[in-house]
Motif scaffolding. Structure first.
Motif, short mmCIF file in Angstrom:
data_model
loop_
_atom_site.label_atom_id
_atom_site.label_comp_id
_atom_site.label_asym_id
_atom_site.label_seq_id
_atom_site.Cartn_x
_atom_site.Cartn_y
_atom_site.Cartn_z
N GLU A 12 50.12 35.63 26.62
CA GLU A 12 49.86 34.35 26.56
C GLU A 12 48.34 34.09 26.30
O GLU A 12 47.98 33.36 25.51
N ARG A 13 47.50 34.97 26.99
CA ARG A 13 45.96 34.63 26.70
C ARG A 13 45.28 36.01 27.20
O ARG A 13 45.81 36.48 28.05
N LEU A 14 44.26 36.32 26.73
CA LEU A 14 43.21 37.47 26.87
C LEU A 14 42.12 37.08 28.02
O LEU A 14 41.09 36.68 27.35
N ARG A 39 45.68 39.06 36.26
CA ARG A 39 46.44 38.07 36.12
C ARG A 39 47.44 38.53 34.70
O ARG A 39 48.80 38.15 34.99
N MET A 40 47.05 39.13 33.80
CA MET A 40 47.83 39.38 32.87
C MET A 40 48.86 40.36 33.23
O MET A 40 50.03 40.41 32.95
N GLU A 43 39.96 33.93 45.10
CA GLU A 43 40.74 32.87 44.63
C GLU A 43 41.77 33.83 43.51
O GLU A 43 43.03 33.45 43.79
N LEU A 44 41.41 34.83 43.06
CA LEU A 44 42.25 35.57 42.22
C LEU A 44 43.56 36.12 43.04
O LEU A 44 44.55 36.22 42.68
N ALA A 45 42.82 36.82 44.21
CA ALA A 45 44.03 37.85 44.87
C ALA A 45 44.93 36.55 45.50
O ALA A 45 46.31 37.04 45.67
#
Length: 263
Positions: free
Chosen positions: A142-144, A149-150, A190-192
């Motif tokens: 969807e996005r790079l 996340r990808m 935040e990411l985790a």
């Protein structure tokens, strides 16, 4: 991401080893996964009560010699041993101010790579800059934006990464290494918290891996299978940034070139 980081790491690595892995005999029923605390203490040449206090967070200042002994007892690879030292506070904190700004010179270098995908990431695997072939390679997503996340959230990940489990383990191992010198990093926290249960399960293993080199096995809908090797290089002028360059294996050169007409 908060709490007894040293104890969590020791428990996870202890659970990953069995008596046979360290040359010890196993006697009777075992009620815990992996080695017992007493066994780690014997291997490290220390008092079992002291080791228990380390795991429980009641002792937080082991000496460098103790940390080295634990690294040997737990059969830690060099990257994991460095991570253990950082958690224990027995090496200087090498964390330096970072920036997500990619210099114009580095962007020109990326764009000069016409036949190889090349991109720049930061410690939390945010993609800061990428050349055209990288964007074509990852066009099914969807996005790079962020490799973690990808991998864990994008619907295309399990089709593009034909060895998804290996890719996922590598991504988590890199983020765990990034957490060593800066476990409170707000971007990492935040990411985790957004990456789901598959990520959380792997995160709990406390496996540490540096993003240095390896092989990617991909399947692009426009070209078919691709086998790419990669090398990562620290960007000296921007601590925390890495330049990642892919190279096609001989059987994938033609397939990768098919992505170029769209450039």
């Amino acid at each position: 991401m908060t709490g007894n980081h040293l104890g969590e790491f020791l428990r996870a690595r202890r659970a990953a080893l069995g008596p046979g892995d360290v040359g010890m005999a196993s006697h009777g029923m075992r009620r815990v996964a992996g080695l017992r605390r007493e066994e780690v203490a014997v291997l490290a040449g220390m008092n079992a009560d002291y080791y228990t206090r380390l795991e429980q967070g009641r002792e937080r200042r082991p000496s460098p010699q103790v940390v080295e002994a634990l690294g040997s007892a737990l059969h830690l690879a060099p990257e994991a041993r460095t991570h253990l030292h950082r958690l224990a506070g027995t090496t200087p904190n090498t964390l330096t101010p970072t920036t997500d700004r990619v210099s114009p010179a580095l962007r020109r270098l990326l764009d000069a790579h016409l036949d190889t995908p090349a991109f720049v990431v930061n410690r939390t695997l945010d993609v800061l800059a990428a050349n055209a072939l990288t964007r074509a390679l990852y066009s099914p997503f969807e996005r790079l934006d962020n490799l973690a996340r990808m991998t864990f959230l994008d619907p295309a990940a399990r089709q593009v990464h034909t060895r998804w489990q290996s890719t996922a383990e590598s991504v988590v191992g890199h983020l765990r290494e990034a957490a060593g010198p800066d476990p409170g990093n707000p971007r990492l926290r935040e990411l985790a918290g957004t990456l789901g249960e598959d990520f959380a399960r792997l995160w709990r293993t406390h496996t540490v891996r540096g993003k240095t080199s390896g092989t990617k096995h991909l399947h692009h809908p426009d070209t078919g299978p691709l086998t790419l090797t990669y090398q990562s290089f620290d960007v000296r002028e921007a601590p925390g940034q890495q330049l990642v360059v892919y190279q096609a294996e001989p059987d994938s050169v033609t397939a990768l070139r098919r992505l170029r007409p769209a450039l």
